[in-house]
Design a protein around this motif. Structure first.
Motif, PDB file in Angstrom:
ATOM      1  N   ALA A  89      30.743   4.329  -9.980  1.00  0.00           N
ATOM      2  CA  ALA A  89      31.007   3.785  -8.645  1.00  0.00           C
ATOM      3  C   ALA A  89      30.736   4.844  -7.584  1.00  0.00           C
ATOM      4  O   ALA A  89      31.078   6.018  -7.763  1.00  0.00           O
ATOM      5  CB  ALA A  89      32.453   3.291  -8.535  1.00  0.00           C
ATOM      6  N   GLU A  90      30.102   4.428  -6.510  1.00  0.00           N
ATOM      7  CA  GLU A  90      29.789   5.338  -5.407  1.00  0.00           C
ATOM      8  C   GLU A  90      30.847   5.298  -4.310  1.00  0.00           C
ATOM      9  O   GLU A  90      30.971   6.246  -3.536  1.00  0.00           O
ATOM     10  CB  GLU A  90      28.421   4.988  -4.827  1.00  0.00           C
ATOM     11  CG  GLU A  90      27.295   5.082  -5.840  1.00  0.00           C
ATOM     12  CD  GLU A  90      25.977   4.574  -5.284  1.00  0.00           C
ATOM     13  OE1 GLU A  90      25.945   4.228  -4.081  1.00  0.00           O
ATOM     14  OE2 GLU A  90      24.996   4.504  -6.035  1.00  0.00           O
ATOM     15  N   ALA A  91      31.581   4.208  -4.203  1.00  0.00           N
ATOM     16  CA  ALA A  91      32.662   4.069  -3.226  1.00  0.00           C
ATOM     17  C   ALA A  91      33.628   3.019  -3.757  1.00  0.00           C
ATOM     18  O   ALA A  91      33.211   2.036  -4.380  1.00  0.00           O
ATOM     19  CB  ALA A  91      32.116   3.662  -1.861  1.00  0.00           C
ATOM     20  N   VAL A  92      34.922   3.226  -3.509  1.00  0.00           N
ATOM     21  CA  VAL A  92      35.961   2.333  -4.034  1.00  0.00           C
ATOM     22  C   VAL A  92      36.987   2.082  -2.942  1.00  0.00           C
ATOM     23  O   VAL A  92      37.317   2.991  -2.159  1.00  0.00           O
ATOM     24  CB  VAL A  92      36.658   2.939  -5.275  1.00  0.00           C
ATOM     25  CG1 VAL A  92      37.737   2.001  -5.805  1.00  0.00           C
ATOM     26  CG2 VAL A  92      35.651   3.261  -6.365  1.00  0.00           C
ATOM     27  N   LEU A 131      27.494  -1.356 -13.743  1.00  0.00           N
ATOM     28  CA  LEU A 131      28.801  -0.755 -13.458  1.00  0.00           C
ATOM     29  C   LEU A 131      29.904  -1.536 -14.151  1.00  0.00           C
ATOM     30  O   LEU A 131      30.839  -0.946 -14.702  1.00  0.00           O
ATOM     31  CB  LEU A 131      29.029  -0.722 -11.944  1.00  0.00           C
ATOM     32  CG  LEU A 131      30.393  -0.222 -11.458  1.00  0.00           C
ATOM     33  CD1 LEU A 131      30.637   1.208 -11.921  1.00  0.00           C
ATOM     34  CD2 LEU A 131      30.476  -0.307  -9.938  1.00  0.00           C
ATOM     35  N   SER A 132      29.830  -2.870 -14.138  1.00  0.00           N
ATOM     36  CA  SER A 132      30.848  -3.701 -14.786  1.00  0.00           C
ATOM     37  C   SER A 132      30.891  -3.434 -16.282  1.00  0.00           C
ATOM     38  O   SER A 132      31.972  -3.261 -16.874  1.00  0.00           O
ATOM     39  CB  SER A 132      30.566  -5.173 -14.512  1.00  0.00           C
ATOM     40  OG  SER A 132      31.478  -6.000 -15.211  1.00  0.00           O
ATOM     41  N   THR A 133      29.721  -3.388 -16.919  1.00  0.00           N
ATOM     42  CA  THR A 133      29.678  -3.148 -18.368  1.00  0.00           C
ATOM     43  C   THR A 133      30.178  -1.754 -18.718  1.00  0.00           C
ATOM     44  O   THR A 133      30.942  -1.574 -19.679  1.00  0.00           O
ATOM     45  CB  THR A 133      28.247  -3.331 -18.874  1.00  0.00           C
ATOM     46  OG1 THR A 133      27.790  -4.653 -18.537  1.00  0.00           O
ATOM     47  CG2 THR A 133      28.178  -3.153 -20.379  1.00  0.00           C
ATOM     48  N   ALA A 134      29.779  -0.761 -17.926  1.00  0.00           N
ATOM     49  CA  ALA A 134      30.207   0.615 -18.207  1.00  0.00           C
ATOM     50  C   ALA A 134      31.720   0.751 -18.079  1.00  0.00           C
ATOM     51  O   ALA A 134      32.358   1.440 -18.884  1.00  0.00           O
ATOM     52  CB  ALA A 134      29.492   1.573 -17.258  1.00  0.00           C
ATOM     53  N   THR A 178      43.272  -5.834  -5.252  1.00  0.00           N
ATOM     54  CA  THR A 178      41.849  -6.164  -5.267  1.00  0.00           C
ATOM     55  C   THR A 178      41.046  -4.890  -5.030  1.00  0.00           C
ATOM     56  O   THR A 178      41.172  -4.262  -3.977  1.00  0.00           O
ATOM     57  CB  THR A 178      41.518  -7.206  -4.193  1.00  0.00           C
ATOM     58  OG1 THR A 178      42.325  -8.371  -4.405  1.00  0.00           O
ATOM     59  CG2 THR A 178      40.055  -7.596  -4.250  1.00  0.00           C
ATOM     60  N   LEU A 179      40.243  -4.533  -6.010  1.00  0.00           N
ATOM     61  CA  LEU A 179      39.428  -3.317  -5.931  1.00  0.00           C
ATOM     62  C   LEU A 179      37.962  -3.714  -5.795  1.00  0.00           C
ATOM     63  O   LEU A 179      37.459  -4.547  -6.557  1.00  0.00           O
ATOM     64  CB  LEU A 179      39.608  -2.442  -7.165  1.00  0.00           C
ATOM     65  CG  LEU A 179      41.000  -1.852  -7.415  1.00  0.00           C
ATOM     66  CD1 LEU A 179      41.838  -2.775  -8.279  1.00  0.00           C
ATOM     67  CD2 LEU A 179      40.897  -0.475  -8.086  1.00  0.00           C
ATOM     68  N   PHE A 180      37.300  -3.120  -4.809  1.00  0.00           N
ATOM     69  CA  PHE A 180      35.858  -3.265  -4.647  1.00  0.00           C
ATOM     70  C   PHE A 180      35.217  -1.919  -4.923  1.00  0.00           C
ATOM     71  O   PHE A 180      35.688  -0.884  -4.445  1.00  0.00           O
ATOM     72  CB  PHE A 180      35.501  -3.743  -3.235  1.00  0.00           C
ATOM     73  CG  PHE A 180      35.765  -5.203  -3.004  1.00  0.00           C
ATOM     74  CD1 PHE A 180      34.868  -6.162  -3.450  1.00  0.00           C
ATOM     75  CD2 PHE A 180      36.906  -5.617  -2.334  1.00  0.00           C
ATOM     76  CE1 PHE A 180      35.102  -7.511  -3.234  1.00  0.00           C
ATOM     77  CE2 PHE A 180      37.151  -6.963  -2.119  1.00  0.00           C
ATOM     78  CZ  PHE A 180      36.242  -7.915  -2.583  1.00  0.00           C
ATOM     79  N   ALA A 181      34.140  -1.955  -5.679  1.00  0.00           N
ATOM     80  CA  ALA A 181      33.415  -0.728  -6.012  1.00  0.00           C
ATOM     81  C   ALA A 181      31.936  -0.963  -5.756  1.00  0.00           C
ATOM     82  O   ALA A 181      31.374  -1.971  -6.205  1.00  0.00           O
ATOM     83  CB  ALA A 181      33.657  -0.331  -7.457  1.00  0.00           C
ATOM     84  N   VAL A 182      31.322  -0.050  -5.022  1.00  0.00           N
ATOM     85  CA  VAL A 182      29.878  -0.114  -4.753  1.00  0.00           C
ATOM     86  C   VAL A 182      29.158   0.628  -5.866  1.00  0.00           C
ATOM     87  O   VAL A 182      29.496   1.776  -6.186  1.00  0.00           O
ATOM     88  CB  VAL A 182      29.547   0.492  -3.380  1.00  0.00           C
ATOM     89  CG1 VAL A 182      28.043   0.520  -3.160  1.00  0.00           C
ATOM     90  CG2 VAL A 182      30.230  -0.295  -2.277  1.00  0.00           C
TER      91      VAL A 182
END
Length: 299
Positions: free
Chosen positions: A198-201, A243-246, A233-237
């Motif tokens: 993730a680059e930003a969370v 990213l989801s699989t990792a 609720t978490l958002f990740a760029v």
């Protein structure tokens, strides 16, 4: 001599069943005291009534009635006079509240303008000292808003949060083993997202940085000293599906799965085409300088 015999009718008369309760019988037969009855009879014969008979008594009664009417009238007049004053005071109070709200809004506007000015100065400083990598530094530090593909992860307490006696990954940590999401759970999830690429969370709309702290205050979770309310609720760029699989294959993703299976913690994850995260508020920029080593210095 002739012997007298008692009257047979008297001798054969049966005793009353309530002969032993003469006191109760007398109280029931004479419920009104005789004195009250005699006084009522005399009043009826003499033609007396409850009204005063003398002129002086009648004047006293009239004066009392006039005084009572005067008191009621004065009270009504005072209430009528004070009503506009109360309405005026109420209106003044409402005006003061409205003025306070306007001042608060003006101050909040000033805070927002100053915050934007600080962010602009920070970006300018990054560009000056960071060269071409200033924008990347700003995105990674959280001082700039960011958007792009990513994932959405929702973590919520279990429907039944009663304590359980079973062991698990939380055992021995000082908290009761139940279905409530704890601060350490959120810490592991966030760290797992960073580790997965993730680059930003952000959590509940609050941008995380390298200086962000996730702590607990009782049952509440604080992120940078701001309380959060579930669901989280978490958002990740990052690279969406990758990213989801990792994350799901990582140790922290497996930890979240254990919480879901053993404690009923509810989770859901989905990929997003465009995730928009705000800049971190009140970001403090710190700089580090290397320690000058030389002869006599201690490592």
């Amino acid at each position: 001599m002739s012997q007298q015999h008692p009257d047979r009718s008297t001798a054969s008369r049966p005793a009353r069943p309530d002969a032993s309760m003469s006191l109760l019988t007398n109280a029931m037969d004479h419920s009104l005291d005789d004195g009250y009855a005699q006084a009522a009879a005399r009043r009826g014969v003499e033609g007396r009534s409850g009204l005063p008979r003398t002129v002086r008594a009648k004047l006293g009664l009239a004066a009392g009635l006039v005084l009572a009417a005067l008191v009621v009238t004065v009270g009504a007049a005072q209430a009528r006079v004070s009503a506009p004053e109360l309405a005026k005071e109420r209106q003044e109070l409402i005006s003061r509240i409205n003025e306070g709200d306007e001042r608060t809004d003006a101050l909040q506007g000033s805070v927002n303008r100053l915050r934007k000015d600080v962010e602009a100065r920070q970006r300018k400083a990054l560009q000056k000292h960071g060269g071409d990598g200033a924008e990347v530094v700003g995105l990674l530090s959280g001082s700039l808003p960011v958007h792009g593909p990513g994932i959405k992860l929702v973590v919520d307490d279990a429907e039944d949060t009663q304590d359980t006696d079973s062991g698990g990954p939380r055992q021995g940590s000082g908290f009761s083993d139940n279905g409530r999401v704890r601060d350490r759970d959120l810490q592991r999830v966030v760290n797992g997202l960073w580790e997965s690429g993730a680059e930003a969370v952000s959590v509940n709309g609050q941008r995380l940085t390298a200086l962000s702290a996730i702590r607990a205050a009782g049952d509440a979770i604080l992120v940078d000293n701001k309380p959060l309310v579930p669901p989280y609720t978490l958002f990740a760029v990052g690279p969406g599906q990758k990213l989801s699989t990792a994350f799901q294959d990582s140790a922290d993703g497996q930890y979240l799965q254990v919480l879901e299976e053993n404690y009923g913690v509810r989770t859901s994850i989905s990929t997003q085409d465009d995730v928009r995260l705000p800049a971190a508020p009140s970001l403090i920029v710190r700089t580090a300088k290397p320690v000058q080593t030389g002869e006599g210095s201690r490592s």
